[in-house]
Scaffold this active site. Structure first.
Site, PDB file in Angstrom:
ATOM      1  N   LYS A 170      13.679 -29.116  17.842  1.00  0.00           N
ATOM      2  CA  LYS A 170      12.532 -29.738  18.495  1.00  0.00           C
ATOM      3  C   LYS A 170      12.771 -29.692  19.998  1.00  0.00           C
ATOM      4  CE  LYS A 170      11.527 -33.648  20.222  1.00  0.00           C
ATOM      5  NZ  LYS A 170      10.627 -33.264  21.356  1.00  0.00           N
ATOM      6  N   ASP A 202       6.648 -34.729  19.692  1.00  0.00           N
ATOM      7  CA  ASP A 202       7.242 -35.723  20.576  1.00  0.00           C
ATOM      8  C   ASP A 202       8.399 -36.443  19.880  1.00  0.00           C
ATOM      9  OD1 ASP A 202       6.022 -37.536  18.835  1.00  0.00           O
ATOM     10  OD2 ASP A 202       4.367 -37.970  20.209  1.00  0.00           O
ATOM     11  N   GLY A 203       9.077 -37.298  20.638  1.00  0.00           N
ATOM     12  CA  GLY A 203      10.222 -38.010  20.096  1.00  0.00           C
ATOM     13  C   GLY A 203       9.896 -38.987  18.991  1.00  0.00           C
ATOM     14  N   PRO A 204       8.870 -39.842  19.174  1.00  0.00           N
ATOM     15  CA  PRO A 204       8.589 -40.846  18.146  1.00  0.00           C
ATOM     16  C   PRO A 204       8.217 -40.279  16.787  1.00  0.00           C
ATOM     17  CG  PRO A 204       7.587 -41.471  20.237  1.00  0.00           C
ATOM     18  CD  PRO A 204       8.100 -40.076  20.420  1.00  0.00           C
ATOM     19  N   VAL A 206       8.387 -36.433  15.743  1.00  0.00           N
ATOM     20  CA  VAL A 206       9.240 -35.336  15.267  1.00  0.00           C
ATOM     21  C   VAL A 206      10.717 -35.632  15.505  1.00  0.00           C
ATOM     22  CG1 VAL A 206       9.787 -32.893  15.538  1.00  0.00           C
ATOM     23  CG2 VAL A 206       7.401 -33.637  15.516  1.00  0.00           C
ATOM     24  N   GLY A 207      11.073 -36.112  16.706  1.00  0.00           N
ATOM     25  CA  GLY A 207      12.472 -36.414  16.980  1.00  0.00           C
ATOM     26  C   GLY A 207      13.027 -37.473  16.044  1.00  0.00           C
ATOM     27  N   GLU A 245      24.454 -35.503  24.713  1.00  0.00           N
ATOM     28  CA  GLU A 245      24.686 -35.275  26.144  1.00  0.00           C
ATOM     29  C   GLU A 245      23.571 -36.021  26.847  1.00  0.00           C
ATOM     30  OE1 GLU A 245      23.988 -34.369  29.656  1.00  0.00           O
ATOM     31  OE2 GLU A 245      23.398 -32.390  28.921  1.00  0.00           O
ATOM     32  N   CYS A 279      21.260 -33.619  34.993  1.00  0.00           N
ATOM     33  CA  CYS A 279      22.032 -34.819  34.676  1.00  0.00           C
ATOM     34  C   CYS A 279      23.428 -34.806  35.291  1.00  0.00           C
ATOM     35  CB  CYS A 279      22.133 -34.981  33.159  1.00  0.00           C
ATOM     36  SG  CYS A 279      22.656 -33.474  32.318  1.00  0.00           S
ATOM     37  N   GLU A 379      20.000 -43.227  37.293  1.00  0.00           N
ATOM     38  CA  GLU A 379      19.734 -41.801  37.426  1.00  0.00           C
ATOM     39  C   GLU A 379      18.310 -41.615  37.943  1.00  0.00           C
ATOM     40  OE1 GLU A 379      20.810 -37.952  34.758  1.00  0.00           O
ATOM     41  OE2 GLU A 379      19.683 -39.522  33.759  1.00  0.00           O
TER      42      GLU A 379
END
Length: 478
Positions: A170, A202-204, A206-207, A245, A279, A379
């Site tokens: 993904k 998206d993350g909610p 599929v992630g 990571e 990062c 960050e």
């Protein structure tokens, strides 16, 4: 963009189970240029089932067969190199020169590094009477961010293939086209059906479905620390391996014997890499207090030399940030730096002069930043450098180690031995001494809230392998 409306599952380009759409925005113009199909848990189920079916046969292939596959992938990638550069220019606003030299170049760099590892890597060896065997961990869920599109997918896909794993990818919905293009490369190279599968989303939806799936044996995630924590919590229910990571807030320590002009100029360049959207870049510049004013002036002049402009212009050095939300977040953090009393040397809030559209950020330098300030701890992910004074070498090390992150650190000194001594005391997974060239065999990963596990080279390959101890294997029949 041929396949932006489809996923790649079981060796075929397929339509989503229940289509929904995401507008892809060129961050340099703020205009939509394509629509991306977004998936859900049902699409993940199809992809995982394909990967599970393909695992027995692919895990039984020889390392020589997998080596030949990686070599074919490199050859096809090189033929389509300019397509990769143009795709990343369009979807994430990477200036075309950097997209060619910095972004697209990472694909073959990591593939070739892994090919060299695989040529001599031993998947079995004898230890006394025990035979140690390294076997593929199984079906892997790979979740990648938008900031280094091809780099991030290659450092996961390539070692997974080399290990004999199957996978579901993904990519970020903000840089999916590079992943679709790389999928075409894998397809042409002859990756067997089901070994590699791609589901956009998206993350909610599929992630989270990938992290929770009971038939996925490992999740490799790159992204924010916040999202990484959620992935780890979700994955814990099925006790799958999780490699992460995550974020970083890397310090760059200038010792008192450096060539200040050179060290600061290069520090600005390192901080502004990829428009600050990395990062591991050095965003905190630590300088001896007596050199603070001079360092700030050198940084100011260096920042003013950076050319912002259209991403298709070969002379553009800094492009826009990837999207509106990222732009707003960076603007907020710059304002916090001002409000908390940091000295604004150059840059600041608002669009750069001459810009009325695009998510461009002024190249910004702060000085007299103290460790408790927000811009020294969080960050930022934009072209923002914080210069921090220190009084002793011990204090510099303490400041460098004084955040929740530990992904990377940098040390500059006229004495290599002094740099080595400081490097040994830094709590970071990667420490760069005197601006060295990239080493694609060096393990990449962090301490503390910067994650766990390692990528790149042999260390990256080992993340996708399980250790089996066959005790008594070396005993004779007598």
């Amino acid at each position: 963009m041929t396949h932006a409306a489809q996923f790649y599952i079981d060796g075929q380009w397929v339509d989503p189970v229940t289509p929904s759409w995401f507008e892809l925005i060129d961050p340099s113009t703020e205009r939509s240029f394509a629509r991306l199909a977004m998936g859900d848990a049902a699409d993940v189920d199809r992809a995982v089932a394909a990967a599970r079916r393909a695992l027995p046969a692919f895990s039984a292939t020889t390392s020589a067969e997998r080596l030949a596959l990686l070599q074919r992938i490199v050859e096809i990638y090189q033929r389509r190199y300019e397509e990769f550069a143009e795709t990343m220019r369009l979807e994430m606003g990477s200036p075309i020169t950097f997209s060619r030299q910095g972004q697209a170049s990472r694909g073959p760099a990591h593939l070739n590094a892994l090919i060299e590892v695989l040529k001599t890597f031993e998947f079995e060896h004898q230890q006394g009477t025990t035979r140690l065997r390294l076997e593929p961990v199984g079906v892997c869920g790979l979740i990648t961010p938008w900031n280094w599109p091809v780099n991030q997918i290659v450092v996961k896909i390539a070692p997974a293939l080399a290990a004999g794993c199957t996978m579901v990818l993904k990519p970020s919905e903000y840089s999916p086209l590079t992943a679709l293009l790389f999928t075409e490369v894998l397809e042409e190279a002859g990756v067997p059906p089901g070994v590699f599968n791609l589901v956009n989303g998206d993350g909610p939806r599929v992630g989270a479905a990938i992290a929770a799936h009971p038939d996925i044996d490992m999740v490799s995630f790159t992204g924010s620390t916040r999202a990484g924590i959620e992935v780890a919590k979700t994955a814990a229910e099925t006790v799958k391996r999780v490699a992460q990571e995550l974020g970083g807030k890397s310090a760059n320590i200038l010792l008192d014997d450096v060539n200040l002009q050179d060290a600061v100029t290069r520090a600005v360049a390192a901080c502004f890499t990829n428009s600050g959207q990395s990062c591991s870049i050095p965003t905190r510049l630590l300088v001896p207090r007596p050199l603070l004013q001079d360092a700030a002036e050198i940084a100011r002049k260096a920042a003013l030399t950076y050319r912002l402009g259209p991403t298709e212009d070969a002379n553009t050095q800094l492009g826009p940030l990837v999207n509106r939300n990222q732009f707003a977040r960076v603007q907020k953090l710059i304002q916090q730096g001002i409000d908390e009393g940091a000295e604004l040397v150059v840059g600041g809030v608002g669009l750069p002069d001459g810009f009325s559209q695009g998510y461009y950020v002024k190249p910004t330098v702060f000085s007299a930043v103290t460790p408790e300030m927000t811009i020294a701890q969080e960050e930022i992910f934009g072209p923002v450098l914080s210069i921090m004074p220190y009084d002793t070498e011990e204090q510099a090390i303490a400041i460098a180690n004084g955040t929740d992150y530990g992904l990377a650190a940098y040390v500059q000194s006229a004495s290599q031995e002094r740099a080595r001594s400081v490097a040994r005391q830094l709590r970071a997974g990667n420490v760069h001494l005197n601006y060295p060239p990239a080493d694609f065999q060096a393990p990449f990963g962090g301490y503390k809230r910067s994650g766990n596990g390692r990528e790149w080279g042999e260390a990256g390959l080992r993340e996708y392998l399980e250790i089996k101890s066959m005790v008594g294997f070396g005993l004779s029949d007598d």
